[in-house]
Design a protein around this motif. Structure first.
Motif, PDB file in Angstrom:
ATOM      1  N   MET A 102       0.769  -1.316   0.104  1.00  0.00           N
ATOM      2  CA  MET A 102       0.060  -0.054  -0.025  1.00  0.00           C
ATOM      3  C   MET A 102       0.905   1.199  -0.090  1.00  0.00           C
ATOM      4  SD  MET A 102      -2.997   1.273   2.213  1.00  0.00           S
ATOM      5  CE  MET A 102      -4.397   0.175   1.695  1.00  0.00           C
ATOM      6  N   THR A 103       0.796   2.037  -0.982  1.00  0.00           N
ATOM      7  CA  THR A 103       1.545   3.384  -1.114  1.00  0.00           C
ATOM      8  C   THR A 103       0.742   4.389  -0.240  1.00  0.00           C
ATOM      9  OG1 THR A 103       0.281   4.286  -3.071  1.00  0.00           O
ATOM     10  CG2 THR A 103       2.114   2.819  -3.406  1.00  0.00           C
ATOM     11  N   ALA A 104       1.284   5.503   0.014  1.00  0.00           N
ATOM     12  CA  ALA A 104       0.670   6.723   0.450  1.00  0.00           C
ATOM     13  C   ALA A 104      -0.472   7.160  -0.151  1.00  0.00           C
ATOM     14  CB  ALA A 104       1.739   7.609   0.786  1.00  0.00           C
ATOM     15  N   ASP A 105      -0.239   6.977  -1.501  1.00  0.00           N
ATOM     16  CA  ASP A 105      -1.203   7.773  -2.509  1.00  0.00           C
ATOM     17  C   ASP A 105      -2.648   6.982  -2.163  1.00  0.00           C
ATOM     18  OD1 ASP A 105       0.009   9.712  -3.166  1.00  0.00           O
ATOM     19  OD2 ASP A 105       0.497   9.318  -5.052  1.00  0.00           O
ATOM     20  N   GLU A 106      -2.296   5.469  -2.199  1.00  0.00           N
ATOM     21  CA  GLU A 106      -3.519   4.645  -2.056  1.00  0.00           C
ATOM     22  C   GLU A 106      -4.325   4.819  -0.591  1.00  0.00           C
ATOM     23  OE1 GLU A 106      -1.962   0.903  -4.894  1.00  0.00           O
ATOM     24  OE2 GLU A 106      -1.289   1.199  -2.946  1.00  0.00           O
ATOM     25  N   ALA A 107      -3.196   4.860   0.274  1.00  0.00           N
ATOM     26  CA  ALA A 107      -3.951   4.968   1.831  1.00  0.00           C
ATOM     27  C   ALA A 107      -4.915   6.192   1.658  1.00  0.00           C
ATOM     28  CB  ALA A 107      -3.027   5.174   2.909  1.00  0.00           C
ATOM     29  N   ASP A 108      -4.070   7.348   1.122  1.00  0.00           N
ATOM     30  CA  ASP A 108      -4.910   8.593   0.777  1.00  0.00           C
ATOM     31  C   ASP A 108      -6.354   8.501   0.153  1.00  0.00           C
ATOM     32  OD1 ASP A 108      -3.495  10.364   2.310  1.00  0.00           O
ATOM     33  OD2 ASP A 108      -2.952  11.551   0.513  1.00  0.00           O
ATOM     34  N   ARG A 109      -6.276   7.740  -0.761  1.00  0.00           N
ATOM     35  CA  ARG A 109      -7.463   7.672  -1.769  1.00  0.00           C
ATOM     36  C   ARG A 109      -8.706   6.796  -0.787  1.00  0.00           C
ATOM     37  NH1 ARG A 109      -4.385   7.525  -6.145  1.00  0.00           N
ATOM     38  NH2 ARG A 109      -4.353   5.321  -6.169  1.00  0.00           N
ATOM     39  N   MET A 110      -8.049   5.914  -0.016  1.00  0.00           N
ATOM     40  CA  MET A 110      -9.109   5.113   0.559  1.00  0.00           C
ATOM     41  C   MET A 110      -9.809   6.042   1.875  1.00  0.00           C
ATOM     42  SD  MET A 110      -7.467   1.263   1.262  1.00  0.00           S
ATOM     43  CE  MET A 110      -9.138   0.641   1.902  1.00  0.00           C
ATOM     44  N   PHE A 111      -8.562   6.606   2.578  1.00  0.00           N
ATOM     45  CA  PHE A 111      -9.028   7.361   3.547  1.00  0.00           C
ATOM     46  C   PHE A 111     -10.194   8.488   3.107  1.00  0.00           C
ATOM     47  CE2 PHE A 111      -7.113   7.932   7.719  1.00  0.00           C
ATOM     48  CZ  PHE A 111      -7.915   8.911   8.335  1.00  0.00           C
ATOM     49  N   MET A 112      -9.962   9.214   2.204  1.00  0.00           N
ATOM     50  CA  MET A 112     -10.828  10.391   1.835  1.00  0.00           C
ATOM     51  C   MET A 112     -12.181   9.885   1.120  1.00  0.00           C
ATOM     52  SD  MET A 112      -9.233  12.621   3.072  1.00  0.00           S
ATOM     53  CE  MET A 112     -10.236  13.831   2.658  1.00  0.00           C
ATOM     54  N   SER A 113     -12.000   8.639   0.357  1.00  0.00           N
ATOM     55  CA  SER A 113     -13.280   8.205  -0.450  1.00  0.00           C
ATOM     56  C   SER A 113     -13.981   7.103   0.478  1.00  0.00           C
ATOM     57  CB  SER A 113     -12.985   7.386  -1.639  1.00  0.00           C
ATOM     58  OG  SER A 113     -12.165   6.535  -1.443  1.00  0.00           O
ATOM     59  N   LEU A 114     -13.549   6.408   1.244  1.00  0.00           N
ATOM     60  CA  LEU A 114     -14.248   5.284   1.863  1.00  0.00           C
ATOM     61  C   LEU A 114     -15.688   5.716   2.646  1.00  0.00           C
ATOM     62  CD1 LEU A 114     -12.020   2.509   3.180  1.00  0.00           C
ATOM     63  CD2 LEU A 114     -14.282   2.274   2.091  1.00  0.00           C
ATOM     64  N   PRO A 115     -15.600   6.607   3.419  1.00  0.00           N
ATOM     65  CA  PRO A 115     -16.646   7.059   4.131  1.00  0.00           C
ATOM     66  C   PRO A 115     -17.647   7.770   3.359  1.00  0.00           C
ATOM     67  CG  PRO A 115     -14.796   8.220   4.876  1.00  0.00           C
ATOM     68  CD  PRO A 115     -14.289   7.462   3.872  1.00  0.00           C
ATOM     69  N   ILE A 116     -17.375   8.410   2.188  1.00  0.00           N
ATOM     70  CA  ILE A 116     -18.400   8.869   1.325  1.00  0.00           C
ATOM     71  C   ILE A 116     -19.283   7.825   0.726  1.00  0.00           C
ATOM     72  CG2 ILE A 116     -18.462  10.508  -0.703  1.00  0.00           C
ATOM     73  CD1 ILE A 116     -17.193  11.799   1.619  1.00  0.00           C
ATOM     74  N   PHE A 117     -18.889   6.564   0.325  1.00  0.00           N
ATOM     75  CA  PHE A 117     -19.726   5.885  -0.286  1.00  0.00           C
ATOM     76  C   PHE A 117     -20.312   4.902   0.824  1.00  0.00           C
ATOM     77  CE2 PHE A 117     -15.626   3.765  -1.644  1.00  0.00           C
ATOM     78  CZ  PHE A 117     -15.878   2.702  -0.912  1.00  0.00           C
ATOM     79  N   ALA A 118     -19.879   4.736   1.960  1.00  0.00           N
ATOM     80  CA  ALA A 118     -20.151   3.822   2.805  1.00  0.00           C
ATOM     81  C   ALA A 118     -20.251   4.478   4.128  1.00  0.00           C
ATOM     82  CB  ALA A 118     -19.053   2.585   3.102  1.00  0.00           C
ATOM     83  N   PRO A 119     -21.226   5.336   4.422  1.00  0.00           N
ATOM     84  CA  PRO A 119     -21.612   6.018   5.684  1.00  0.00           C
ATOM     85  C   PRO A 119     -22.395   4.990   6.584  1.00  0.00           C
ATOM     86  CG  PRO A 119     -23.339   6.499   3.837  1.00  0.00           C
ATOM     87  CD  PRO A 119     -22.287   5.598   3.239  1.00  0.00           C
ATOM     88  N   ASP A 120     -22.387   5.112   7.516  1.00  0.00           N
ATOM     89  CA  ASP A 120     -22.949   4.383   8.902  1.00  0.00           C
ATOM     90  C   ASP A 120     -24.431   4.041   8.302  1.00  0.00           C
ATOM     91  OD1 ASP A 120     -20.973   3.080  10.172  1.00  0.00           O
ATOM     92  OD2 ASP A 120     -20.704   4.705  11.284  1.00  0.00           O
ATOM     93  N   GLU A 121     -24.894   2.759   8.396  1.00  0.00           N
ATOM     94  CA  GLU A 121     -26.035   2.415   8.090  1.00  0.00           C
ATOM     95  C   GLU A 121     -27.166   2.767   9.500  1.00  0.00           C
ATOM     96  OE1 GLU A 121     -28.262   1.276   5.590  1.00  0.00           O
ATOM     97  OE2 GLU A 121     -29.691   1.752   7.105  1.00  0.00           O
ATOM     98  N   PRO A 122     -28.113   3.665   9.399  1.00  0.00           N
ATOM     99  CA  PRO A 122     -28.901   4.320  10.719  1.00  0.00           C
ATOM    100  C   PRO A 122     -29.616   3.076  10.951  1.00  0.00           C
ATOM    101  CG  PRO A 122     -29.514   5.271   8.695  1.00  0.00           C
ATOM    102  CD  PRO A 122     -28.364   4.504   8.415  1.00  0.00           C
ATOM    103  N   ASP A 123     -30.091   2.226  10.188  1.00  0.00           N
ATOM    104  CA  ASP A 123     -31.101   0.997  10.585  1.00  0.00           C
ATOM    105  C   ASP A 123     -30.189  -0.215  11.074  1.00  0.00           C
ATOM    106  OD1 ASP A 123     -32.951  -1.010  10.726  1.00  0.00           O
ATOM    107  OD2 ASP A 123     -34.064  -0.496   8.889  1.00  0.00           O
ATOM    108  N   ALA A 124     -30.650  -0.348  12.320  1.00  0.00           N
ATOM    109  CA  ALA A 124     -29.931  -1.323  13.209  1.00  0.00           C
ATOM    110  C   ALA A 124     -29.940  -2.692  12.494  1.00  0.00           C
ATOM    111  CB  ALA A 124     -30.398  -1.351  14.605  1.00  0.00           C
ATOM    112  N   ASP A 125     -31.092  -3.109  12.123  1.00  0.00           N
ATOM    113  CA  ASP A 125     -31.325  -4.435  11.259  1.00  0.00           C
ATOM    114  C   ASP A 125     -30.376  -4.368   9.933  1.00  0.00           C
ATOM    115  OD1 ASP A 125     -33.026  -5.074  13.124  1.00  0.00           O
ATOM    116  OD2 ASP A 125     -34.763  -4.573  12.098  1.00  0.00           O
ATOM    117  N   LYS A 126     -30.374  -3.456   9.307  1.00  0.00           N
ATOM    118  CA  LYS A 126     -29.536  -3.447   8.246  1.00  0.00           C
ATOM    119  C   LYS A 126     -28.090  -3.355   8.259  1.00  0.00           C
ATOM    120  CE  LYS A 126     -33.270  -1.733   5.356  1.00  0.00           C
ATOM    121  NZ  LYS A 126     -33.738  -0.292   4.768  1.00  0.00           N
TER     122      LYS A 126
END
Ligand SMILES: [Zn+2]
Ligand SMILES: [Zn+2]
Lengths: 337, 195
Positions: free
Chosen positions: A283-307
């Motif tokens: 894992m390069t620094a750039d890859e870590a950066d990209r993950m860091f900045m983009s991950l939560p955007i497409f994967a916010p926490d699901e508010p519905d406990a069941d899902k």
């Protein structure tokens, strides 16, 4: 450059890895209209007026979606009904009908550049829009914490080293004394995670723009230096603390079966630090950066406990796969006590 | 009354206000904040002009106005003209403290501001000045703006201010009151550029 940073090669790259980006947000309201939070009926008219003013001054401006970088400009996700304009001429995003009628957000590598870019667009808009202003308290904003200059100017910093050695508290006190503030970056509604902070002015009234910009730059510089020193200290004096944090995070990223977005950000934080210091293979620094900045955007926490379990499980699967081959390299192993 | 400070003189808009002219009318207090110079200039006895102003003014319609100038005495005619012309504006910020303050321009109540942390319109800054002043004092650097002002509007404000000075010099108080209203209505700066 301080002597301690010249001592080791890995220290040289710290600075740009610590400093993620700078921003300047200028808030304005149009006289004669209620603020967006009070009255949404004039939102269309205001967005149209802002759009027209931009069209005349910034020919490439177009309505669009704020990208990842722009998100860091809002202390919270922009309210529903916010219209966002982007343009090619300047690294600036204009948001209409957020908390205020107009928020002009510049993004650059220093607070000075971010402010200059935002100021240019704000002045262009001011030729066509009549901004609410009083001589005694300046530009009138919806929030009392923005009144006066309407300017929030700062830098987004990754302060993993300081957080790990427990020195964030004195830093925050130091910022207080400078009338600056460290705010946790709100990524997809996740607060207090990832040790990424917006270092931003606490005061908007009673000091002019240039003073605020200069102080904001000074505060960021000081923190970058402290973070650099913290990382050097971790490597040289506290290698067990440092390697424990990185190896533990890697172990969980490889094997966790459920991962919330918040936990993921916390785990990615030491990994990003280790990657940027050149201690990881796979894992390069750039890859870590990209993950860091983009991950939560497409994967916010699901508010519905069941899902939530399903979402967190899927996220864990993806991360397990991504980190399967990420391991500490020989430089890192040499470091371990 | 706590206002945003330092308050500028409401006649010359240059010096800090040091004196307040107050008038009680129908149980309400109208106030005009002025600097020492303007207060002294406007208080100087000018027998002829004074009579003229009274005749032109609407003084006949409200004979029972009790007046306070820094404690006692009658307000000079110019001040009186300004006071009546700006009564509404001053009312706006001089509501009783006990009941929940409401901004007349947008209907936002102070309790809502406290709850959400957001104001309803630019006018709220005037309506809730009493409440916001101490808060700004605690949280901000200084409750006095330094920095930029709107680029386009600055010229027109300067222009009106010059006209106001002229009107005062000519002792045309009706015109002065009108210009003063225009200045109040402008959400505009008094300095150019501000850079
Ligand atoms: Zn004066
Ligand atoms: Zn209001």
């Amino acid at each position: 450059m301080s002597p301690s940073r010249r001592r080791r090669g890995y220290a040289d790259v710290f600075e740009e890895d610590v400093r993620i980006s700078s921003f300047a947000r200028i808030s304005r309201n149009i006289s004669g209209y209620k603020f967006p939070g009070r009255d949404s009926s004039s939102a269309d008219a205001i967005a149209a007026a802002v759009g027209e003013a931009l069209e005349r001054e910034m020919p490439s401006a177009k309505e669009g979606r704020a990208d990842t970088a722009c998100r860091s400009l809002f202390s919270a996700p922009p309210p529903k009904g916010t219209t966002v304009f982007t343009m090619r001429e300047e690294p600036v995003v204009v948001a209409a009908n957020g908390t205020d009628h107009v928020a002009v957000c510049g993004i650059a590598d220093t607070p000075q550049k971010a402010y200059r870019a935002a100021e240019k667009v704000e002045e262009a808009l001011g030729k066509h829009l009549s901004f609410a202003w009083r001589p005694d308290i300046g530009f009138l904003t919806a929030s009392p914490s923005d009144v006066g200059t309407g300017l929030k100017v700062g830098t987004v910093l990754h302060l993993e080293g300081l957080s790990l050695i427990g020195e964030m508290e004195p830093c925050i006190r130091g910022l207080d004394a400078m009338r600056m503030r460290a705010e946790s970056l709100d990524l997809a509604g996740i607060r207090q995670t990832g040790h990424i902070f917006r270092i931003v002015n606490a005061v908007t009234l009673g000091e002019d723009e240039q003073t605020l910009v200069a102080r904001s730059a000074r505060a960021a510089d000081a923190l970058v230096e402290q973070e650099t020193n913290a990382r050097i200290r971790l490597v040289e004096e506290l290698p067990r603390v440092f390697s424990d944090s990185v190896c533990r995070a890697l172990a969980i990223l490889k094997s966790a079966r459920l991962l919330s977005a918040a936990e993921l950000l916390d785990l990615l934080s030491p990994v990003r630090m280790a990657a940027s210091m050149g201690f990881l293979s796979g894992m390069t620094a750039d890859e870590a950066d990209r993950m860091f900045m983009s991950l939560p955007i497409f994967a916010p926490d699901e508010p519905d406990a069941d899902k939530r379990d399903a979402v967190d499980g899927k996220r864990a699967d993806e991360i397990n796969r991504r980190f399967a081959r990420v391991v500490p390299n020989n430089r890192f192993i040499d470091l371990m006590p | 009354m706590i206002y945003y400070q330092p308050m500028k003189c409401e006649i010359c808009h240059k010096n800090d206000a040091e004196t307040v002219f107050r008038r009680e009318e129908d149980g309400k207090t109208h106030e005009l904040y002025v600097c020492r110079e303007c207060a002294a200039r406007e208080s100087r006895p000018r027998p002829q002009a004074q009579r003229g102003a009274r005749a032109r003014g609407k003084s006949g319609s409200r004979p029972d106005v009790s007046v306070t100038i820094s404690g006692s005495g009658n307000p000079p005619p110019f001040i009186e003209a300004l006071l009546s012309a700006t009564a509404d504006l001053v009312n706006h910020i001089a509501e009783e403290e006990d009941c929940d303050l409401t901004c007349r321009k947008c209907g936002t109540k102070w309790s809502e501001v406290e709850e959400k942390g957001l104001l309803g319109c630019p006018g709220c800054w005037g309506a809730f000045a009493k409440k916001l002043g101490p808060r700004l004092q605690a949280e901000q650097r200084r409750v006095a703006h330094t920095g930029k002002s709107p680029s386009g509007a600055s010229q027109s404000r300067k222009h009106i201010e010059r006209q106001l000075q002229d009107a005062i010099r000519k002792e045309d108080y009706k015109e002065a009151a009108k210009l003063r209203d225009m200045l109040n209505a402008l959400d505009a700066p008094k300095e150019e550029g501000g850079k």
